[in-house]
Design a protein around this motif. Structure first.
Motif, PDB file in Angstrom:
ATOM      1  N   ALA A  67      -3.142  -7.866  -2.954  1.00 12.63           N
ATOM      2  CA  ALA A  67      -1.752  -7.908  -1.885  1.00 12.63           C
ATOM      3  C   ALA A  67      -1.891  -6.294  -1.019  1.00 12.63           C
ATOM      4  CB  ALA A  67      -0.350  -8.394  -2.498  1.00 12.63           C
ATOM      5  N   THR A 120      -1.825 -10.417   6.565  1.00 14.22           N
ATOM      6  CA  THR A 120      -0.974  -9.536   6.315  1.00 14.22           C
ATOM      7  C   THR A 120       0.364 -10.539   6.208  1.00 14.22           C
ATOM      8  OG1 THR A 120      -1.278  -7.754   7.531  1.00 14.22           O
ATOM      9  CG2 THR A 120       0.720  -7.794   7.021  1.00 14.22           C
ATOM     10  N   ARG A 152      -4.114  -4.338  -1.112  1.00 17.49           N
ATOM     11  CA  ARG A 152      -4.636  -3.691   0.146  1.00 17.49           C
ATOM     12  C   ARG A 152      -4.680  -4.099   2.171  1.00 17.49           C
ATOM     13  NH1 ARG A 152      -9.557  -6.637  -3.069  1.00 17.49           N
ATOM     14  NH2 ARG A 152      -9.680  -5.325  -5.062  1.00 17.49           N
ATOM     15  N   HIS A 153      -3.192  -5.118   1.821  1.00 13.73           N
ATOM     16  CA  HIS A 153      -3.350  -5.287   3.395  1.00 13.73           C
ATOM     17  C   HIS A 153      -1.841  -5.344   3.753  1.00 13.73           C
ATOM     18  CE1 HIS A 153      -6.805  -7.449   3.007  1.00 13.73           C
ATOM     19  NE2 HIS A 153      -7.359  -8.058   2.454  1.00 13.73           N
ATOM     20  N   LYS A 195       0.145 -13.120   4.155  1.00  9.82           N
ATOM     21  CA  LYS A 195      -0.882 -13.993   3.048  1.00  9.82           C
ATOM     22  C   LYS A 195      -0.068 -12.309   2.055  1.00  9.82           C
ATOM     23  CE  LYS A 195      -5.013 -15.560   0.424  1.00  9.82           C
ATOM     24  NZ  LYS A 195      -6.488 -15.565   0.790  1.00  9.82           N
ATOM     25  N   ALA A 196      -0.377 -11.448   2.318  1.00  9.10           N
ATOM     26  CA  ALA A 196       0.108 -10.344   1.396  1.00  9.10           C
ATOM     27  C   ALA A 196       1.178 -10.189   0.813  1.00  9.10           C
ATOM     28  CB  ALA A 196      -0.795  -8.514   1.826  1.00  9.10           C
ATOM     29  N   GLN A 197       2.727 -10.689   2.270  1.00 13.74           N
ATOM     30  CA  GLN A 197       3.813 -10.806   1.972  1.00 13.74           C
ATOM     31  C   GLN A 197       3.799 -11.807   1.037  1.00 13.74           C
ATOM     32  OE1 GLN A 197       5.550  -8.607   2.721  1.00 13.74           O
ATOM     33  NE2 GLN A 197       5.622  -7.525   4.284  1.00 13.74           N
ATOM     34  N   GLN A 209       1.495 -13.016  -1.396  1.00  9.71           N
ATOM     35  CA  GLN A 209       1.346 -12.518  -2.569  1.00  9.71           C
ATOM     36  C   GLN A 209       2.425 -11.545  -3.192  1.00  9.71           C
ATOM     37  OE1 GLN A 209      -1.980 -10.926  -1.492  1.00  9.71           O
ATOM     38  NE2 GLN A 209      -3.447 -13.736  -1.847  1.00  9.71           N
TER      39      GLN A 209
END
Length: 313
Positions: free
Chosen positions: A236, A4, A238-239, A6-8, A10
């Protein structure tokens, strides 16, 4: 870093890259029409090298292809008017106008979806009006045409974004992006002979190779600020929740205006009234996810075809 977190990171990096589109549009010396034409053409050529795009195109019905092609024409008109606003005013003004896209979507989508207008969404539209008035009063008179063209660009975003949402589940995102931008490239090619008569300020030759610096900036615009964030956003989304993604994406005008101040020194061209108006508009836009029911993220073709994005379907 968690998936999560990492997605933020990205998605904010994607938004930062989208913020650079306004800066590059100001730095590229080409008029709006050839600038957009080259940007779309370069993205389409890059996507044509992806086998997945062709597989998706073969499985798509002719009716769906034409639907996406029609949306692609709206995308082309959005980009044409967006970069036209930059040329007529500056990057900060164009980015501010793009912040209006969320408001226009709140007002236009119910009409296209044949559903009643939400009182909360109507309130969002009313809330930005004082900000718009301050923005208009905070720019030199010579930039007022840029505001009008930028607002028209935001309307195009609202229309094609709402239409894309209705068709979002029916095509592969890369295929949809290639088809829409391909149709947009064709539309601009057909429009080019009429442009000197319709909008002389946007007109320019298409088949002339841009100067070296413009060519380099166009490659950055097409690959680093369009394809790269598109692919990264797919990962991004996806999470992370639709709420978190929407909030980050609504920050794009903030990034764009901050970059314009740092890189272009545009704060010297605008008055404090402009920035107070921008603050009011952005507060309303950032409040949109708070008053909207969180929903699942849609596919990211909307992310690949606009500077202003609304991803909740």
């Amino acid at each position: 870093m968690s998936p999560t977190g990492k997605a933020q990171f990205q998605i904010h990096f994607c938004v930062l890259l989208w913020g650079f589109t306004a800066i590059l549009g100001k730095l590229i010396t080409l008029p709006a029409l050839p600038l957009v034409w080259w940007r779309m053409l370069l993205v389409v050529v890059a996507l044509a090298l992806v086998p997945r795009v062709w597989r998706g195109l073969r499985t798509m019905s002719p009716r769906l292809r034409w639907s996406y092609a029609g949306i692609g024409v709206l995308v082309a008109l959005h980009w044409l008017t967006f970069y036209g606003a930059i040329k007529l005013a500056n990057a900060s003004v164009a980015a501010t106008c793009m912040a209006l896209a969320t408001v226009f979507t709140a007002l236009i989508e119910p009409w296209l979806a044949r559903r009643p207008l939400s009182r909360r969404e109507l309130g969002l539209g009313i809330a930005v009006l004082p900000g718009v008035a301050l923005v208009v009063g905070g720019v030199p008179d010579g930039m007022l045409p840029g505001i009008a063209v930028g607002a028209l660009s935001a309307v195009f975003v609202a229309v094609f974004g709402s239409l894309n949402k209705r068709l979002v589940e029916h095509g592969d995102p890369l295929t949809v992006t290639a088809l829409e931008l391909g149709a947009g490239t064709v539309a601009l090619t057909l429009l080019a002979p009429l442009m000197p008569l319709l909008f002389p300020a946007f007109a320019g030759p298409l088949l002339v190779v841009p100067p070296a610096l413009d060519a380099m900036l166009l490659l950055l615009l097409a690959l680093a600020c369009t394809l790269l964030p598109f692919a990264l956003a797919l990962v991004a989304l996806r999470h992370m929740s639709a709420f978190a993604a929407q909030l980050a994406i609504n920050l794009e005008p903030v990034y764009a205006i901050a970059l314009a101040i740092v890189l272009l020194g545009e704060q010297h061209e605008l008055t404090p009234r402009f920035y107070i108006g921008v603050a009011i508009i952005l507060l309303a836009v950032l409040a949109h996810p708070l008053i909207s029911r969180p929903r699942q993220p849609a596919h990211a073709e909307l992310l690949g075809t606009a500077e202003a994005k609304d991803i909740s379907d």
